[in-house]
Design a protein around this motif. Structure first.
Motif, PDB file in Angstrom:
ATOM      1  N   LEU A 288       0.814  -1.217   0.000  1.00 47.65           N
ATOM      2  CA  LEU A 288       0.000   0.000   0.000  1.00 47.65           C
ATOM      3  C   LEU A 288       0.853   1.274   0.000  1.00 47.65           C
ATOM      4  O   LEU A 288       0.328   2.372  -0.099  1.00 47.65           O
ATOM      5  CB  LEU A 288      -0.909   0.044   1.237  1.00 47.65           C
ATOM      6  N   ARG A 289       2.147   1.086   0.108  1.00 49.49           N
ATOM      7  CA  ARG A 289       3.042   2.229   0.281  1.00 49.49           C
ATOM      8  C   ARG A 289       3.382   2.893  -1.044  1.00 49.49           C
ATOM      9  O   ARG A 289       3.771   2.219  -1.999  1.00 49.49           O
ATOM     10  CB  ARG A 289       4.324   1.744   0.960  1.00 49.49           C
ATOM     11  N   HIS A 300       1.760   5.433 -10.045  1.00 47.95           N
ATOM     12  CA  HIS A 300       0.793   4.601  -9.291  1.00 47.95           C
ATOM     13  C   HIS A 300      -0.361   5.398  -8.676  1.00 47.95           C
ATOM     14  O   HIS A 300      -1.179   4.812  -7.951  1.00 47.95           O
ATOM     15  CB  HIS A 300       1.473   3.771  -8.189  1.00 47.95           C
ATOM     16  N   LEU A 301      -0.434   6.708  -8.946  1.00 48.53           N
ATOM     17  CA  LEU A 301      -1.550   7.498  -8.421  1.00 48.53           C
ATOM     18  C   LEU A 301      -2.387   8.035  -9.575  1.00 48.53           C
ATOM     19  O   LEU A 301      -1.928   8.879 -10.348  1.00 48.53           O
ATOM     20  CB  LEU A 301      -1.043   8.672  -7.577  1.00 48.53           C
ATOM     21  N   TYR A 302      -3.629   7.549  -9.685  1.00 47.84           N
ATOM     22  CA  TYR A 302      -4.545   8.059 -10.707  1.00 47.84           C
ATOM     23  C   TYR A 302      -4.958   9.482 -10.338  1.00 47.84           C
ATOM     24  O   TYR A 302      -5.346   9.756  -9.202  1.00 47.84           O
ATOM     25  CB  TYR A 302      -5.772   7.146 -10.815  1.00 47.84           C
ATOM     26  N   PHE A 307      -4.631   5.669  -5.230  1.00 48.61           N
ATOM     27  CA  PHE A 307      -3.667   4.572  -5.369  1.00 48.61           C
ATOM     28  C   PHE A 307      -4.267   3.550  -6.326  1.00 48.61           C
ATOM     29  O   PHE A 307      -5.315   2.959  -6.040  1.00 48.61           O
ATOM     30  CB  PHE A 307      -3.405   3.950  -3.992  1.00 48.61           C
ATOM     31  N   ASN A 308      -3.623   3.331  -7.451  1.00 51.11           N
ATOM     32  CA  ASN A 308      -4.286   2.608  -8.542  1.00 51.11           C
ATOM     33  C   ASN A 308      -4.639   1.171  -8.193  1.00 51.11           C
ATOM     34  O   ASN A 308      -5.657   0.647  -8.641  1.00 51.11           O
ATOM     35  CB  ASN A 308      -3.439   2.659  -9.824  1.00 51.11           C
ATOM     36  N   ASP A 309      -3.821   0.528  -7.386  1.00 55.03           N
ATOM     37  CA  ASP A 309      -4.110  -0.869  -7.022  1.00 55.03           C
ATOM     38  C   ASP A 309      -5.255  -0.963  -6.014  1.00 55.03           C
ATOM     39  O   ASP A 309      -5.862  -2.023  -5.855  1.00 55.03           O
ATOM     40  CB  ASP A 309      -2.860  -1.537  -6.425  1.00 55.03           C
ATOM     41  N   LEU A 310      -5.551   0.150  -5.321  1.00 58.65           N
ATOM     42  CA  LEU A 310      -6.615   0.167  -4.319  1.00 58.65           C
ATOM     43  C   LEU A 310      -7.087   1.615  -4.136  1.00 58.65           C
ATOM     44  O   LEU A 310      -6.591   2.342  -3.278  1.00 58.65           O
ATOM     45  CB  LEU A 310      -6.100  -0.391  -2.974  1.00 58.65           C
ATOM     46  N   PRO A 311      -8.031   2.066  -4.970  1.00 56.53           N
ATOM     47  CA  PRO A 311      -8.422   3.486  -4.957  1.00 56.53           C
ATOM     48  C   PRO A 311      -9.065   3.970  -3.659  1.00 56.53           C
ATOM     49  O   PRO A 311      -9.193   5.177  -3.460  1.00 56.53           O
ATOM     50  CB  PRO A 311      -9.405   3.595  -6.129  1.00 56.53           C
ATOM     51  N   GLN A 312      -9.481   3.039  -2.774  1.00 56.18           N
ATOM     52  CA  GLN A 312      -9.977   3.469  -1.464  1.00 56.18           C
ATOM     53  C   GLN A 312      -8.861   4.112  -0.635  1.00 56.18           C
ATOM     54  O   GLN A 312      -9.116   4.754   0.377  1.00 56.18           O
ATOM     55  CB  GLN A 312     -10.514   2.276  -0.664  1.00 56.18           C
ATOM     56  N   LYS A 349      -7.403  -0.415 -15.965  1.00 55.74           N
ATOM     57  CA  LYS A 349      -6.597  -0.310 -17.182  1.00 55.74           C
ATOM     58  C   LYS A 349      -6.602   1.124 -17.711  1.00 55.74           C
ATOM     59  O   LYS A 349      -5.568   1.686 -18.077  1.00 55.74           O
ATOM     60  CB  LYS A 349      -7.147  -1.276 -18.246  1.00 55.74           C
ATOM     61  N   LYS A 350      -7.786   1.744 -17.737  1.00 53.26           N
ATOM     62  CA  LYS A 350      -7.878   3.124 -18.233  1.00 53.26           C
ATOM     63  C   LYS A 350      -7.165   4.086 -17.290  1.00 53.26           C
ATOM     64  O   LYS A 350      -6.568   5.077 -17.732  1.00 53.26           O
ATOM     65  CB  LYS A 350      -9.346   3.533 -18.396  1.00 53.26           C
ATOM     66  N   ARG A 351      -7.246   3.805 -16.008  1.00 54.80           N
ATOM     67  CA  ARG A 351      -6.537   4.652 -15.036  1.00 54.80           C
ATOM     68  C   ARG A 351      -5.030   4.571 -15.289  1.00 54.80           C
ATOM     69  O   ARG A 351      -4.333   5.586 -15.266  1.00 54.80           O
ATOM     70  CB  ARG A 351      -6.852   4.223 -13.597  1.00 54.80           C
TER      71      ARG A 351
END
Length: 461
Positions: A288-289, A300-302, A307-312, A349-351
């Motif tokens: 998450l870092r 890695h930031l949309y 955070f692209n792997d976990l937008p929450q 993918k689009k992000r």
């Protein structure tokens, strides 16, 4: 989406964390119910970097000191470039002020907006985040927290986590051969608390960043015998006055003598490392870092936020910064709309494609002017996605470019220039004293109308 039972955690009550609280408050004013919000702040007061503390190393409760703020710091960019579009300097001070206020005045402005809200009710001070985990099944974060005052550890669950802890608090400290035998003081800019201790000293600053420039000029202003800045790749390159100079990278020390890569050497009384900071999130697990160097668009930031792997998981203010307060606002307003279900994220993918597009442009940046254009366009990209009040970004971008030129023209007098607000159209007043002659950075002295006024009437502001 029902946000009523959702919980949002914010780590940090500096300008970014406060922007997030303000964003939710703006919705509440429209009669829209927000989720439950809890902000955790390690310090005893809000303001993040704008808090000045005499402490270095560790704080009252043994935690690493967060702040890098020092006495006599004046804004190093026009206040008109950071003005909140929903709370002007005119509204706060009720009169025009100069374009380059000192720290206590800017801190007063930050607090003015937040004091009108009930933000303090949502902040738990003297509380630090120890660890964060995320459960894939429940899709919730568990935060392990320490109440520093009570020496009590507890945990709570949240649906969203906002990391607003900044990235100017963990020093990057290089090693130079022989430094362990240097007889004078050695510190990082993070521990610099003011120029007083360097009066009549020959000072060596390592670095060519804004902190090297500002600390160097401040020490010169407050009586250092000489200031030498040592750069790694590129000098700051302005026309320095006699008493300040730039030299190539330091090679090694021999006692008090510093040897540089161009073959020159000189004796010094003290060394300040202006060598930047690390993005450090010891409370976050590896996956998450955010891992990045200081730049205008961390990978890695949309939209520079999610955070692209976990937008929450949302990061605010992680960019290198020309824009500050108003950029944090545009980020916080968009983050709020996502959490409220008003802003839908595209597919992962689009992000990723959007991130790549920005990174490719980032690679084409050649100089400071390109950097200003890049960050201006980044904020333009954000501001149309939420209802944050628009402001003239092109004009602010022009001001940044004028500011860069002003500094090049004269590094000692650029703070005497004035600019016009894009929020109210007000032209800034000239400060009653030239910056180089103004050794008092108090709010009372700054807001005095007459330069002959050395002391205000007690109780008067």
């Amino acid at each position: 989406m029902n946000t009523k039972n959702k919980r949002v955690a914010i780590i940090g009550a500096g300008p970014s964390g406060l922007a997030q609280l303000r964003a939710f408050e703006a919705l509440e004013k429209q009669g829209i119910e927000s989720p439950e919000i809890v902000c955790f702040e390690k310090q005893s007061d809000w303001g993040g970097m704008w808090n000045y503390s005499w402490r270095t190393g560790v704080g009252k409760y043994g935690e690493p000191v967060h702040g890098s703020m020092y006495k006599y710091l004046w804004s190093n960019g026009p206040k008109e470039c950071l003005e909140f579009s929903d709370y002007s300097f005119d509204e706060h001070f009720k009169k025009p002020i100069s374009s380059y206020p000192p720290r206590p005045v800017l801190f007063d402005y930050i607090q003015g907006r937040i004091n009108k809200s009930s933000a303090r009710d949502f902040i738990r001070f003297d509380t630090t985040a120890r660890w964060v985990s995320f459960d894939e099944e429940s899709k919730k974060f568990t935060l392990i927290l320490d109440n520093l005052k009570e020496d009590r550890t507890y945990e709570e669950e949240f649906d969203y986590l906002i990391v607003a802890s900044g990235h100017f608090s963990t020093p990057n400290m290089p090693f130079f051969e022989g430094i362990e035998n240097f007889p004078g003081g050695v510190m990082h800019a993070h521990d610099f608390r003011g120029a007083d201790q360097f009066k009549n000293q020959k000072l060596l600053l390592i670095g060519s960043s804004y902190s090297a420039e500002d600390i160097g000029v401040q020490c010169y202003k407050h009586g250092a015998k000489s200031v030498t800045l040592s750069y790694r790749s590129n000098p700051i390159g302005v026309d320095w006055p006699e008493g300040i100079k730039e030299v190539p990278l330091l090679k090694h020390f021999d006692g008090a003598t510093a040897h540089f890569t161009d073959g020159t050497s000189e004796d010094f009384d003290a060394v300040v490392m202006c060598t930047g900071y690390q993005h450090k999130f010891p409370f976050l697990p590896d996956e998450l870092r955010l891992k990045t160097k200081n730049n205008l668009y961390p990978d890695h930031l949309y939209k520079g936020i999610f955070f692209n792997d976990l937008p929450q998981l949302i990061y605010l203010g992680m960019q290198d910064q020309y824009y500050t307060f108003n950029m944090f606002d545009t980020q916080a307003w968009l983050a709020r709309d996502y959490m409220m279900g008003r802003f839908k994220l595209p597919s992962k993918k689009k992000r990723k494609e959007d991130i790549r597009k920005w990174l490719e442009r980032h690679d084409t940046i050649k100089d400071s002017l390109d950097s200003v254009d890049f960050q201006t366009d980044y904020i333009k990209d954000l501001i149309v996605l939420s209802d944050y009040p628009e402001f003239n970004l092109d004009k602010v971008g022009e001001m940044f470019k004028e500011w860069l030129q002003d500094k090049e023209d004269n590094i000692l007098t650029y703070r005497d220039k004035t600019y016009k607000s894009v929020v109210t159209g007000t032209q800034a007043e000239e400060h009653h004293t030239d910056w180089m002659d103004e050794l008092d950075d108090s709010k009372e002295r700054y807001l005095a109308f007459d330069e002959k006024v050395e002391e205000l009437v007690p109780g008067e502001e």
